[in-house]
Motif scaffolding. Structure first.
Motif, PDB file in Angstrom:
ATOM      1  N   TRP A 115      45.082  39.861  33.051  1.00  0.00           N
ATOM      2  CA  TRP A 115      44.591  40.218  34.388  1.00  0.00           C
ATOM      3  C   TRP A 115      44.471  41.726  34.516  1.00  0.00           C
ATOM      4  O   TRP A 115      43.505  42.225  35.099  1.00  0.00           O
ATOM      5  CB  TRP A 115      45.501  39.663  35.478  1.00  0.00           C
ATOM      6  CG  TRP A 115      45.665  38.173  35.546  1.00  0.00           C
ATOM      7  CD1 TRP A 115      46.839  37.497  35.784  1.00  0.00           C
ATOM      8  CD2 TRP A 115      44.662  37.148  35.416  1.00  0.00           C
ATOM      9  NE1 TRP A 115      46.618  36.142  35.797  1.00  0.00           N
ATOM     10  CE2 TRP A 115      45.288  35.896  35.573  1.00  0.00           C
ATOM     11  CE3 TRP A 115      43.283  37.173  35.168  1.00  0.00           C
ATOM     12  CZ2 TRP A 115      44.606  34.693  35.504  1.00  0.00           C
ATOM     13  CZ3 TRP A 115      42.597  35.955  35.088  1.00  0.00           C
ATOM     14  CH2 TRP A 115      43.260  34.744  35.265  1.00  0.00           C
ATOM     15  N   ARG A 116      45.434  42.471  33.960  1.00  0.00           N
ATOM     16  CA  ARG A 116      45.376  43.936  34.037  1.00  0.00           C
ATOM     17  C   ARG A 116      44.183  44.475  33.255  1.00  0.00           C
ATOM     18  O   ARG A 116      43.519  45.416  33.706  1.00  0.00           O
ATOM     19  CB  ARG A 116      46.683  44.540  33.547  1.00  0.00           C
ATOM     20  CG  ARG A 116      47.839  44.216  34.515  1.00  0.00           C
ATOM     21  CD  ARG A 116      49.112  44.861  34.113  1.00  0.00           C
ATOM     22  NE  ARG A 116      48.947  46.305  34.295  1.00  0.00           N
ATOM     23  CZ  ARG A 116      49.814  47.198  33.854  1.00  0.00           C
ATOM     24  NH1 ARG A 116      50.880  46.821  33.202  1.00  0.00           N
ATOM     25  NH2 ARG A 116      49.608  48.477  34.047  1.00  0.00           N
ATOM     26  N   VAL A 119      41.012  43.926  35.242  1.00  0.00           N
ATOM     27  CA  VAL A 119      40.845  44.887  36.336  1.00  0.00           C
ATOM     28  C   VAL A 119      40.034  46.080  35.840  1.00  0.00           C
ATOM     29  O   VAL A 119      39.083  46.518  36.485  1.00  0.00           O
ATOM     30  CB  VAL A 119      42.217  45.362  36.882  1.00  0.00           C
ATOM     31  CG1 VAL A 119      42.062  46.599  37.753  1.00  0.00           C
ATOM     32  CG2 VAL A 119      42.915  44.261  37.647  1.00  0.00           C
ATOM     33  N   PHE A 133      42.284  40.244  41.294  1.00  0.00           N
ATOM     34  CA  PHE A 133      43.177  40.448  40.156  1.00  0.00           C
ATOM     35  C   PHE A 133      44.559  40.920  40.593  1.00  0.00           C
ATOM     36  O   PHE A 133      45.552  40.595  39.946  1.00  0.00           O
ATOM     37  CB  PHE A 133      42.552  41.411  39.145  1.00  0.00           C
ATOM     38  CG  PHE A 133      41.371  40.823  38.425  1.00  0.00           C
ATOM     39  CD1 PHE A 133      41.529  39.754  37.557  1.00  0.00           C
ATOM     40  CD2 PHE A 133      40.097  41.327  38.622  1.00  0.00           C
ATOM     41  CE1 PHE A 133      40.443  39.192  36.892  1.00  0.00           C
ATOM     42  CE2 PHE A 133      39.001  40.779  37.961  1.00  0.00           C
ATOM     43  CZ  PHE A 133      39.173  39.707  37.102  1.00  0.00           C
TER      44      PHE A 133
END
Length: 172
Positions: A115-116, A119, A133
């Protein structure tokens, strides 16, 4: 360059889909095997979140031109079935359960990293827009905390004897 990045992103998402499927199958096994114990309830609750995360991941995979399913997910499904043997023969605080919880902790950490990364990529790839996110990262952090607490409690029970001297004779 764009198509190479796109292919890489598709591969990355499909790899995470395979991992999500393995986690889902493991959680179902834990839920069913420990149905009348707190671990079964814990697995059932966590399963809801992991399935929701997998749905987001499946939509993203399709959005970037990938397919859901396929050999990677089949392989993950099969690997989980093999790993389930250790879990089935153990107690809720046995080695199989400890290792299952550790697998989940590692997987959730990877999901948070996914998810990071997305982003960062979303600022350059419009196909990733519209996904919260920050919420997904927060959910992964919450999942990680809950599973890690249970894993450490299991470790304490499993690896410490009654006097706290370290080694237990408990069977997996």
């Amino acid at each position: 360059m764009r198509s190479e990045g796109s292919n890489g992103l598709t591969t990355y998402l499909q790899d995470h889909l395979a991992g999500a499927l393995q986690a889902i199958e493991l959680l179902k096994a834990m839920r069913d095997h420990f149905a009348d114990e707190p671990l079964g309830s814990f697995a059932s609750e966590l399963l809801v979140d992991v399935e929701a995360d997998r749905e987001v991941l499946a939509r993203l995979t399709e959005r970037v031109g990938g397919t859901v399913g396929g050999m990677k997910e089949w392989g993950a499904w099969l690997a989980e079935k093999v790993s389930r043997l250790k879990l089935k023969h153990g107690s809720s605080d046995g080695v199989g359960t400890f290792e299952a919880l550790e697998f989940l902790v590692i997987g959730i950490h990877g999901k948070r990293a996914l998810w990071r990364a997305l982003v960062v990529v979303s600022s350059m790839d419009s196909r990733l827009l519209g996904i919260d996110f920050a919420e997904l990262i927060a959910r992964a952090e919450n999942q990680h905390q809950k599973v890690e607490e249970r894993r450490l409690a299991c470790a304490q029970s499993l690896f410490a004897d009654a006097d706290g001297n370290g080694k237990s004779d408990r069977k997996s």
